[in-house]
Design an enzyme around this catalytic site. Structure first.
Site, short mmCIF file in Angstrom:
data_model
loop_
_atom_site.label_atom_id
_atom_site.label_comp_id
_atom_site.label_asym_id
_atom_site.label_seq_id
_atom_site.Cartn_x
_atom_site.Cartn_y
_atom_site.Cartn_z
N ASN A 43 -38.15 78.48 19.33
CA ASN A 43 -37.84 79.56 19.82
C ASN A 43 -36.26 79.70 18.85
O ASN A 43 -35.36 79.18 19.30
CB ASN A 43 -37.76 79.97 20.92
N LYS A 92 -34.49 82.04 18.57
CA LYS A 92 -33.63 82.68 18.98
C LYS A 92 -32.58 84.06 18.05
O LYS A 92 -33.65 84.48 17.42
CB LYS A 92 -31.79 82.37 19.92
N HIS A 144 -38.23 85.21 28.97
CA HIS A 144 -37.17 83.78 28.72
C HIS A 144 -36.43 84.20 30.00
O HIS A 144 -36.23 84.84 29.88
CB HIS A 144 -37.12 83.54 27.30
N GLU A 191 -33.43 83.84 28.72
CA GLU A 191 -32.28 84.63 28.92
C GLU A 191 -33.05 86.06 28.17
O GLU A 191 -31.60 86.62 28.90
CB GLU A 191 -32.31 84.49 27.20
N GLU A 237 -39.42 76.61 31.42
CA GLU A 237 -38.04 76.14 31.71
C GLU A 237 -36.99 75.83 32.48
O GLU A 237 -36.66 77.61 32.57
CB GLU A 237 -38.08 76.81 29.88
N GLY A 274 -30.57 74.92 26.94
CA GLY A 274 -28.61 74.70 26.22
C GLY A 274 -27.50 73.87 26.80
O GLY A 274 -27.06 73.81 26.22
N SER A 298 -33.31 72.03 26.53
CA SER A 298 -32.70 70.75 25.92
C SER A 298 -33.62 69.48 25.63
O SER A 298 -33.68 67.56 24.92
CB SER A 298 -31.98 69.74 26.99
#
Ligand code: PEP
Length: 244
Positions: free
Chosen positions: A9, A11, A96, A98, A166, A172, A206
């Site tokens: 991904n 992003k 996702h 985000e 996730e 991250g 991660s």
């Protein structure tokens, strides 16, 4: 037997030259080898066509990072599932964390988008995962099961839907749940998904070359959704080759 899937991904990263170079580097690594897993890259919309061209002739698939729930129409700034399929995409990441946070996407919208993806013959990768506060209050399984119930498309099958677990707090940050915690959530997802034993469940958060092997060896982990480490071809490849 579930074939593992390693998905990158990217992003909102990569101008044209960087994106082409990264896709070409991954394609180059993929060329001479036989692969134990399926490999997917999900660049931003602006790079999709170039990524499709760069990986042509290799087994690498390309996917989008989101799509609209409608096939076409007055939706300024959006991109539809048929548009992604038309470019040569085979997958689309949906829900996702985000997007859930930045665009306030609820489960019901993710479900509708996943149905649009299926209708366009794309495989939706439906993302679920708890926040740190939810984990700390012992609500991980309940939260993830609720997201699953609300976000999975009607009419999906194990072959046509992928789920990604996730944990939001692991994305991250360099932190991951313990292996036992990952396995516990994945086993619950498999039971609760209604999609049967064959559904692929990716772990994301991660994942990197140094922890990929142990995560990918867990019985209910069928691959990885990789953010940061997918932006370096060698790291992404090291994760792909860590598949048992
Ligand atoms: C992600 O955003 O899907 C992700 C897993 O990111 P990272 O690998 O950087 O934690």
């Amino acid at each position: 037997m579930r074939r593992k899937l390693i998905a990158g991904n990217w992003k909102m990263n990569g101008l044209l030259a960087d994106g082409i170079a990264l896709a070409a580097a991954v394609a180059e690594l993929a060329k001479p080898r036989k692969h134990k897993c399926d490999i997917l890259i999900c660049p931003p919309f602006t790079l999709l066509i170039e990524a499709v061209r760069a990986v042509a002739g290799t087994p690498i698939a390309v996917g989008g990072q989101d799509c609209h729930m409608k096939a076409s129409g007055a939706h300024t700034g959006d991109v539809s599932a048929p548009m992604l399929a038309d470019l040569g995409c085979r997958y689309v990441i949906l829900g996702h964390s985000e997007r859930r946070a930045d665009h306030k996407e609820p489960d019901s919208l993710i479900k509708t988008k996943a149905q649009a993806a299926l209708a366009a013959s794309l495989i939706p990768i439906v993302c679920v995962g708890e926040t740190e506060a939810e984990r700390d209050s012992g609500r991980t399984l309940e939260v993830v099961a609720g997201q699953l119930k609300g976000s999975l498309p009607e009419g999906g099958t194990a072959e046509r839907v992928v789920i990604a677990y996730e944990p939001v707090w692991a994305i991250g940050t360099g932190r991951t749940p313990t292996l036992a915690e990952v396995q516990e959530v994945h086993a619950m997802i498999r039971r609760e998904s209604g999609l049967g034993q064959g559904v692929r469940i990716l772990y994301g958060g991660s994942m990197k070359p140094s922890n990929a092997q142990e995560l990918l060896a867990l019985p209910d982990v069928d691959g990885g959704l990789i953010g940061g480490a997918s932006l370096k071809a060698d790291d992404f490849w090291a994760i792909a080759t860590a598949c048992p």
